[in-house]
Design a protein around this motif. Sequence first.
Motif, mmCIF file in Angstrom:
data_model
loop_
_atom_site.group_PDB
_atom_site.id
_atom_site.type_symbol
_atom_site.label_atom_id
_atom_site.label_comp_id
_atom_site.label_asym_id
_atom_site.label_seq_id
_atom_site.Cartn_x
_atom_site.Cartn_y
_atom_site.Cartn_z
ATOM 1 N N SER A 112 -82.608 -70.535 58.439
ATOM 2 C CA SER A 112 -82.079 -69.291 57.887
ATOM 3 C C SER A 112 -83.145 -68.188 57.942
ATOM 4 O O SER A 112 -82.838 -67.032 58.222
ATOM 5 C CB SER A 112 -81.579 -69.506 56.458
ATOM 6 O OG SER A 112 -80.809 -68.409 56.041
ATOM 7 N N GLY A 113 -84.386 -68.555 57.701
ATOM 8 C CA GLY A 113 -85.479 -67.587 57.814
ATOM 9 C C GLY A 113 -85.648 -67.074 59.231
ATOM 10 O O GLY A 113 -85.946 -65.897 59.444
ATOM 11 N N ARG A 114 -85.417 -67.938 60.214
ATOM 12 C CA ARG A 114 -85.503 -67.495 61.613
ATOM 13 C C ARG A 114 -84.408 -66.476 61.921
ATOM 14 O O ARG A 114 -84.641 -65.502 62.639
ATOM 15 C CB ARG A 114 -85.437 -68.692 62.562
ATOM 16 C CG ARG A 114 -86.718 -69.517 62.547
ATOM 17 C CD ARG A 114 -86.777 -70.540 63.670
ATOM 18 N NE ARG A 114 -85.784 -71.598 63.549
ATOM 19 C CZ ARG A 114 -85.919 -72.690 62.800
ATOM 20 N NH1 ARG A 114 -87.013 -72.871 62.080
ATOM 21 N NH2 ARG A 114 -84.975 -73.607 62.777
ATOM 22 N N ILE A 115 -83.220 -66.690 61.369
ATOM 23 C CA ILE A 115 -82.136 -65.716 61.544
ATOM 24 C C ILE A 115 -82.565 -64.373 60.962
ATOM 25 O O ILE A 115 -82.426 -63.322 61.600
ATOM 26 C CB ILE A 115 -80.836 -66.207 60.879
ATOM 27 C CG1 ILE A 115 -80.255 -67.396 61.648
ATOM 28 C CG2 ILE A 115 -79.810 -65.083 60.762
ATOM 29 C CD1 ILE A 115 -79.085 -68.078 60.952
ATOM 30 N N MET A 116 -83.102 -64.394 59.752
ATOM 31 C CA MET A 116 -83.527 -63.156 59.100
ATOM 32 C C MET A 116 -84.600 -62.447 59.918
ATOM 33 O O MET A 116 -84.544 -61.223 60.106
ATOM 34 C CB MET A 116 -84.015 -63.462 57.689
ATOM 35 C CG MET A 116 -82.920 -63.958 56.768
ATOM 36 S SD MET A 116 -83.575 -64.526 55.176
ATOM 37 C CE MET A 116 -82.173 -65.443 54.544
ATOM 38 N N SER A 117 -85.568 -63.196 60.427
ATOM 39 C CA SER A 117 -86.639 -62.599 61.244
ATOM 40 C C SER A 117 -86.085 -61.983 62.521
ATOM 41 O O SER A 117 -86.532 -60.905 62.935
ATOM 42 C CB SER A 117 -87.688 -63.655 61.605
ATOM 43 O OG SER A 117 -88.378 -64.075 60.454
ATOM 44 N N LYS A 118 -85.129 -62.638 63.151
ATOM 45 C CA LYS A 118 -84.569 -62.138 64.414
ATOM 46 C C LYS A 118 -83.899 -60.787 64.262
ATOM 47 O O LYS A 118 -83.790 -60.039 65.233
ATOM 48 C CB LYS A 118 -83.574 -63.145 64.995
ATOM 49 C CG LYS A 118 -84.226 -64.358 65.599
ATOM 50 C CD LYS A 118 -83.158 -65.336 66.092
ATOM 51 C CE LYS A 118 -83.786 -66.633 66.563
ATOM 52 N NZ LYS A 118 -82.757 -67.625 66.926
ATOM 53 N N VAL A 119 -83.407 -60.480 63.062
ATOM 54 C CA VAL A 119 -82.740 -59.190 62.862
ATOM 55 C C VAL A 119 -83.686 -58.144 62.275
ATOM 56 O O VAL A 119 -83.262 -57.073 61.870
ATOM 57 C CB VAL A 119 -81.462 -59.316 62.004
ATOM 58 C CG1 VAL A 119 -80.479 -60.285 62.644
ATOM 59 C CG2 VAL A 119 -81.785 -59.718 60.580
ATOM 60 N N GLY B 206 -75.032 -66.728 63.457
ATOM 61 C CA GLY B 206 -75.581 -66.201 62.207
ATOM 62 C C GLY B 206 -76.374 -64.923 62.451
ATOM 63 O O GLY B 206 -76.232 -63.939 61.718
ATOM 64 N N THR B 207 -77.186 -64.921 63.482
ATOM 65 C CA THR B 207 -77.968 -63.737 63.843
ATOM 66 C C THR B 207 -77.048 -62.577 64.181
ATOM 67 O O THR B 207 -77.249 -61.449 63.719
ATOM 68 C CB THR B 207 -78.895 -64.056 65.035
ATOM 69 O OG1 THR B 207 -79.732 -65.166 64.685
ATOM 70 C CG2 THR B 207 -79.753 -62.865 65.398
ATOM 71 N N GLU B 208 -76.023 -62.841 64.964
ATOM 72 C CA GLU B 208 -75.095 -61.794 65.388
ATOM 73 C C GLU B 208 -74.349 -61.191 64.194
ATOM 74 O O GLU B 208 -74.204 -59.967 64.087
ATOM 75 C CB GLU B 208 -74.112 -62.388 66.406
ATOM 76 C CG GLU B 208 -73.334 -61.371 67.186
ATOM 77 C CD GLU B 208 -72.575 -61.991 68.350
ATOM 78 O OE1 GLU B 208 -71.465 -61.497 68.644
ATOM 79 O OE2 GLU B 208 -73.085 -62.963 68.970
#
Length: 191
Positions: free
Chosen positions: A145-152, A114-116
């Motif tokens: 999902s919020g962690r994915i958003m933060s990672k990008v 998801g992050t990628e």
Amino acid sequence: MITYIGTPQIETNRLLLEKFVLSDAQKVFDHWISDERVTDNRVSAAHTDVSQTVERVAGIVSQYEKEDFCYWAVKLKDSGELIGEIDLYDFDEATGNCEVSYSLGYRWWNQGYGTEALRAVIEFGFRHMNLHKVAAAHNTDNPASGRIMSKVGMVQEGIVRDMIRNSKGQYKDCAIYGILEGEYFSKGDGF
């Protein structure tokens, strides 16, 4: 001004983002859209029959002729396996802003896909579409999902109470995230 170029193929280290084709419908159904673990985080209900998915995929495919339609199938590069979807939508010409949404099959959660995919689509939006801001939202009961958003590099901007109503009639609060073009370019490619 937003530069629309449709849905070109995007390649990352492990993924290919490309247009859906009609023959993807069965895999969409099997891999995520019939799975309540996934659809509980979406507004629309889980599909109960593949004919619903065929209709949905046909609707997506029919819009690829429009330059302002950006909707990708997420596939594993080494196997070609279809694992999810991601799209840019709700473009606002006055501001240059848009939103992004994504879904991955449960089998592929917590593996960085998801992050990628999100990183690649945000990069595409800023580098090729001249976007000013990309925003996203997730149910507050889906913090992954919020962690994915933060990672990008996206920043949480607030929480909207009862923002959506799911297929079971339940209202859900959503956390709103965003990233600005200037933030993206000031952080460089390594965020």
